[in-house]
Design a protein around this motif. Sequence first.
Motif, PDB file in Angstrom:
ATOM      1  N   ASN A   8       2.473  -9.207  -9.779  1.00  0.00           N
ATOM      2  CA  ASN A   8       3.546  -8.216  -9.861  1.00  0.00           C
ATOM      3  C   ASN A   8       4.666  -8.704  -8.944  1.00  0.00           C
ATOM      4  O   ASN A   8       4.557  -8.600  -7.728  1.00  0.00           O
ATOM      5  CB  ASN A   8       3.005  -6.847  -9.411  1.00  0.00           C
ATOM      6  CG  ASN A   8       4.096  -5.786  -9.363  1.00  0.00           C
ATOM      7  OD1 ASN A   8       5.228  -6.023  -9.797  1.00  0.00           O
ATOM      8  ND2 ASN A   8       3.747  -4.619  -8.839  1.00  0.00           N
ATOM      9  N   LYS A  10       7.504  -7.490  -8.582  1.00  0.00           N
ATOM     10  CA  LYS A  10       8.323  -6.368  -8.085  1.00  0.00           C
ATOM     11  C   LYS A  10       9.811  -6.711  -8.235  1.00  0.00           C
ATOM     12  O   LYS A  10      10.168  -7.406  -9.191  1.00  0.00           O
ATOM     13  CB  LYS A  10       7.916  -6.028  -6.640  1.00  0.00           C
ATOM     14  CG  LYS A  10       6.398  -5.768  -6.527  1.00  0.00           C
ATOM     15  CD  LYS A  10       5.982  -5.161  -5.237  1.00  0.00           C
ATOM     16  CE  LYS A  10       4.460  -4.942  -5.242  1.00  0.00           C
ATOM     17  NZ  LYS A  10       3.974  -4.273  -4.036  1.00  0.00           N
ATOM     18  N   GLU A  95       4.766   2.552  -5.874  1.00  0.00           N
ATOM     19  CA  GLU A  95       6.184   2.452  -5.499  1.00  0.00           C
ATOM     20  C   GLU A  95       7.047   3.261  -6.461  1.00  0.00           C
ATOM     21  O   GLU A  95       8.124   3.728  -6.088  1.00  0.00           O
ATOM     22  CB  GLU A  95       6.609   0.971  -5.447  1.00  0.00           C
ATOM     23  CG  GLU A  95       6.039   0.302  -4.198  1.00  0.00           C
ATOM     24  CD  GLU A  95       5.785  -1.183  -4.321  1.00  0.00           C
ATOM     25  OE1 GLU A  95       6.296  -1.825  -5.260  1.00  0.00           O
ATOM     26  OE2 GLU A  95       5.042  -1.716  -3.466  1.00  0.00           O
ATOM     27  N   GLU A 160      -5.170   0.484  -6.272  1.00  0.00           N
ATOM     28  CA  GLU A 160      -4.311  -0.048  -5.213  1.00  0.00           C
ATOM     29  C   GLU A 160      -4.177   1.002  -4.112  1.00  0.00           C
ATOM     30  O   GLU A 160      -3.324   1.895  -4.212  1.00  0.00           O
ATOM     31  CB  GLU A 160      -2.916  -0.369  -5.767  1.00  0.00           C
ATOM     32  CG  GLU A 160      -2.895  -1.459  -6.812  1.00  0.00           C
ATOM     33  CD  GLU A 160      -1.558  -2.187  -6.843  1.00  0.00           C
ATOM     34  OE1 GLU A 160      -1.586  -3.417  -6.856  1.00  0.00           O
ATOM     35  OE2 GLU A 160      -0.505  -1.531  -6.828  1.00  0.00           O
ATOM     36  N   ALA A 164      -2.872  -0.354   1.698  1.00  0.00           N
ATOM     37  CA  ALA A 164      -3.197  -1.787   1.678  1.00  0.00           C
ATOM     38  C   ALA A 164      -2.066  -2.609   1.064  1.00  0.00           C
ATOM     39  O   ALA A 164      -2.113  -3.842   1.099  1.00  0.00           O
ATOM     40  CB  ALA A 164      -4.493  -2.013   0.895  1.00  0.00           C
ATOM     41  N   GLY A 166       1.088  -4.560   0.827  1.00  0.00           N
ATOM     42  CA  GLY A 166       2.069  -5.240   1.673  1.00  0.00           C
ATOM     43  C   GLY A 166       1.810  -5.108   3.163  1.00  0.00           C
ATOM     44  O   GLY A 166       2.682  -5.415   3.975  1.00  0.00           O
ATOM     45  N   SER A 204      -2.653  -6.447  -0.739  1.00  0.00           N
ATOM     46  CA  SER A 204      -2.840  -7.536   0.227  1.00  0.00           C
ATOM     47  C   SER A 204      -3.886  -8.565  -0.207  1.00  0.00           C
ATOM     48  O   SER A 204      -4.610  -9.101   0.636  1.00  0.00           O
ATOM     49  CB  SER A 204      -3.176  -6.978   1.618  1.00  0.00           C
ATOM     50  OG  SER A 204      -2.069  -6.236   2.127  1.00  0.00           O
ATOM     51  N   VAL A 205      -3.965  -8.829  -1.521  1.00  0.00           N
ATOM     52  CA  VAL A 205      -4.832  -9.921  -1.968  1.00  0.00           C
ATOM     53  C   VAL A 205      -4.141 -11.239  -1.623  1.00  0.00           C
ATOM     54  O   VAL A 205      -2.961 -11.434  -1.918  1.00  0.00           O
ATOM     55  CB  VAL A 205      -5.107  -9.851  -3.490  1.00  0.00           C
ATOM     56  CG1 VAL A 205      -5.942 -11.051  -3.932  1.00  0.00           C
ATOM     57  CG2 VAL A 205      -5.814  -8.544  -3.852  1.00  0.00           C
ATOM     58  N   LEU A 223      -4.470  -7.377  -8.957  1.00  0.00           N
ATOM     59  CA  LEU A 223      -3.031  -7.184  -9.149  1.00  0.00           C
ATOM     60  C   LEU A 223      -2.390  -7.594  -7.822  1.00  0.00           C
ATOM     61  O   LEU A 223      -2.595  -6.956  -6.794  1.00  0.00           O
ATOM     62  CB  LEU A 223      -2.730  -5.725  -9.495  1.00  0.00           C
ATOM     63  CG  LEU A 223      -1.275  -5.362  -9.785  1.00  0.00           C
ATOM     64  CD1 LEU A 223      -0.669  -6.250 -10.867  1.00  0.00           C
ATOM     65  CD2 LEU A 223      -1.164  -3.891 -10.224  1.00  0.00           C
ATOM     66  N   VAL A 224      -1.664  -8.712  -7.887  1.00  0.00           N
ATOM     67  CA  VAL A 224      -1.197  -9.376  -6.665  1.00  0.00           C
ATOM     68  C   VAL A 224       0.303  -9.176  -6.520  1.00  0.00           C
ATOM     69  O   VAL A 224       1.060  -9.434  -7.462  1.00  0.00           O
ATOM     70  CB  VAL A 224      -1.517 -10.889  -6.744  1.00  0.00           C
ATOM     71  CG1 VAL A 224      -1.151 -11.584  -5.438  1.00  0.00           C
ATOM     72  CG2 VAL A 224      -2.983 -11.122  -7.086  1.00  0.00           C
TER      73      VAL A 224
HETATM   74  O1  LIG Z   1       1.471  -3.548  -5.004  1.00  0.00           O
HETATM   75  C1  LIG Z   1       0.825  -4.564  -5.185  1.00  0.00           C
HETATM   76  C2  LIG Z   1       0.670  -5.141  -6.529  1.00  0.00           C
HETATM   77  O2  LIG Z   1       1.086  -4.258  -7.517  1.00  0.00           O
HETATM   78  C3  LIG Z   1       0.189  -5.274  -4.065  1.00  0.00           C
HETATM   79  O3  LIG Z   1       1.178  -5.849  -3.284  1.00  0.00           O
HETATM   80  P1  LIG Z   1       0.761  -6.873  -2.113  1.00  0.00           P
HETATM   81  O4  LIG Z   1      -0.160  -7.879  -2.742  1.00  0.00           O
HETATM   82  O5  LIG Z   1       2.058  -7.455  -1.664  1.00  0.00           O
HETATM   83  O6  LIG Z   1       0.049  -6.059  -1.073  1.00  0.00           O
END
Ligand SMILES: O=C(CO)COP(=O)(O)O
Length: 241
Positions: A8, A10, A95, A160, A164, A166, A204-205, A223-224
Amino acid sequence: MRPLIAGNWKMNGLTEPSVALARAIRHGLGDASVEVLLCPPATQLASVTGIVEGSGIGTGGQDCHAKEQGAHTGDISAVMLRDAGASYVILGHSERRQDHGETSEMVAAKVRAAVKAGLIPIVCVGETESERASGAQEAIVGQQIAASLPEDFDGVVAYEPIWAIGTGKVPTSADITRMHDFIRKELIRDLPEGANLRILYGGSVKPSNAAEILSLPEVGGALVGGASLIAEDFLAIIRAV
Ligand SMILES: O=C(CO)COP(=O)(O)O
């Protein structure tokens, strides 16, 4: 069903870095035994789809409107995502739930629109830090599932935990397993052969924790976020499966 590793991106990705990232992932992938998905910003969707075409890597959107078309300035429909080459769409990300006031009912309408357009929805659920501290995580996630997913849901759920995302914090393997078990039980259905139902973990993967998280039998992929913006990190997560 193969594990799904989805990036992702974003709100990150101007043209040049998006093209470079998609190319690096395509070229670095080799024979992946996992399904790989890139979810760039909508402005880059068609070009990223073009870059990964024929490689087995898929693309997805990060949100869609519940309607197919019409007077909705600034919005993008599921049909438009499909038209730009997407096969998946992320829906109900925290988000969006937090920053845009998206309710589970709104997410449910988007899920219906996505399925109608031929997209596989990835529906995000998860609790806040205070909800976990008070032990309410299953109640919260249970409510989100009940209200966001149609009865016959045949897509992907991403757990998610908001705390966790970010932050570098990750639940223990026992906590991930417990929540994924809970979600699976909430979703138990007679799904046909070839159903898409998978439960991903997100939050936070990183290459350093991917092997442990992805080895949990209940975890159907990841989902990263942040780590999906660095080709070597994303590829390392894919190889960790
Ligand atoms: O929101 C996320 C993926 O949709 C996870 O984000 P992070 O891997 O940056 O923690």
